[in-house]
Scaffold this active site. Structure first.
Site, PDB file in Angstrom:
ATOM      1  N   GLY A  31      -1.678   1.754  -5.890  1.00 20.39           N
ATOM      2  CA  GLY A  31      -1.134   0.410  -5.784  1.00 20.39           C
ATOM      3  C   GLY A  31      -1.963  -0.623  -5.058  1.00 20.39           C
ATOM      4  N   ASP A  86       7.843   0.179   2.138  1.00 21.60           N
ATOM      5  CA  ASP A  86       9.225   0.399   1.740  1.00 21.60           C
ATOM      6  C   ASP A  86       9.896   1.193   2.865  1.00 21.60           C
ATOM      7  OD1 ASP A  86      11.596   1.285   0.270  1.00 21.60           O
ATOM      8  OD2 ASP A  86      10.539   0.709  -1.528  1.00 21.60           O
ATOM      9  N   SER A  87       9.978   2.502   2.752  1.00 23.02           N
ATOM     10  CA  SER A  87      10.610   3.322   3.798  1.00 23.02           C
ATOM     11  C   SER A  87       9.759   3.374   5.061  1.00 23.02           C
ATOM     12  CB  SER A  87      10.852   4.740   3.290  1.00 23.02           C
ATOM     13  OG  SER A  87       9.618   5.420   3.141  1.00 23.02           O
ATOM     14  N   ARG A 108       0.838  -3.001 -13.834  1.00 22.64           N
ATOM     15  CA  ARG A 108      -0.014  -2.930 -12.647  1.00 22.64           C
ATOM     16  C   ARG A 108      -1.017  -4.083 -12.575  1.00 22.64           C
ATOM     17  NH1 ARG A 108      -0.432   1.371  -9.312  1.00 22.64           N
ATOM     18  NH2 ARG A 108       0.193   2.983 -10.776  1.00 22.64           N
TER      19      ARG A 108
END
Length: 185
Positions: free
Chosen positions: A54, A111-112, A173
């Site tokens: 990413g 995120d987490s 992407r």
């Protein structure tokens, strides 16, 4: 007509452009100036470590805009599917030695926080001069572990996003912007 402002048409999966390409470019420029100023006296010891897949567009754009000497490397990790415990698996390690170098982890999205927490802890065992983070997108409502972001691109709501390196099943992407997807069934 200014083509840099034109936005490709959204597909049936995408609900809206959350952050357009020009806004991303301006923010990456700002981050590069700040990072360059902060590492001006590091004498070439800055190591950028991009988290694959990413971060590849973010790290490429950021690295080209830095005015300090640096080396680019990559790492690949995976979270176990369906595992909420935060287990992270190393798929591909860096090639560069981190000892006595300033390490800047380049991440697409926080995120987490489990992946970035794992990386910070792992890299600190390698005796770097410092470990800091540069994150393009932060979803603070999703954090499970406390993480300090040293260089932040944007804070976003808890929605599924794609583009500028982020994907959905390897699609979207390479979009030049960040788009919100319709909720997946």
């Amino acid at each position: 007509m200014n083509h840099s402002l034109s936005i490709p048409a959204l597909t049936e999966d995408l609900s809206r452009v959350l952050i357009d390409a020009d806004t991303i470019d301006r923010r990456v420029n700002e981050l590069a100036r700040k990072i360059s100023a902060d590492y001006a006296d590091t004498d070439g010891t800055l190591l950028l470590v991009g988290v694959l897949k990413g971060s590849f567009i973010f790290i490429a754009d950021l690295a080209r805009k830095l005015s300090v000497n640096h080396v680019v490397d990559f790492i690949a990790l995976s979270s176990y599917k369906g595992d909420q415990s935060g287990n992270v698996r190393l798929l591909m390690d860096t090639r560069e030695n981190m000892e006595n170098r300033h390490v800047l982890i380049i991440e697409d999205i926080l995120d987490s926080g489990n992946t970035l927490d794992y990386l910070i802890r792992n890299f600190r065992t390698r005796n770097p001069a410092s470990v800091k983070t540069a994150v393009l997108l932060d979803k603070p409502d999703r954090h499970c572990v406390p993480i300090t972001i040293d260089y932040l691109g944007f804070t976003i709501p808890d929605v599924w996003v794609v583009g500028y390196g982020l994907d959905y099943n390897e699609k979207y992407r390479t979009l030049p912007y960040i788009a919100e997807m319709f909720p997946q069934a």
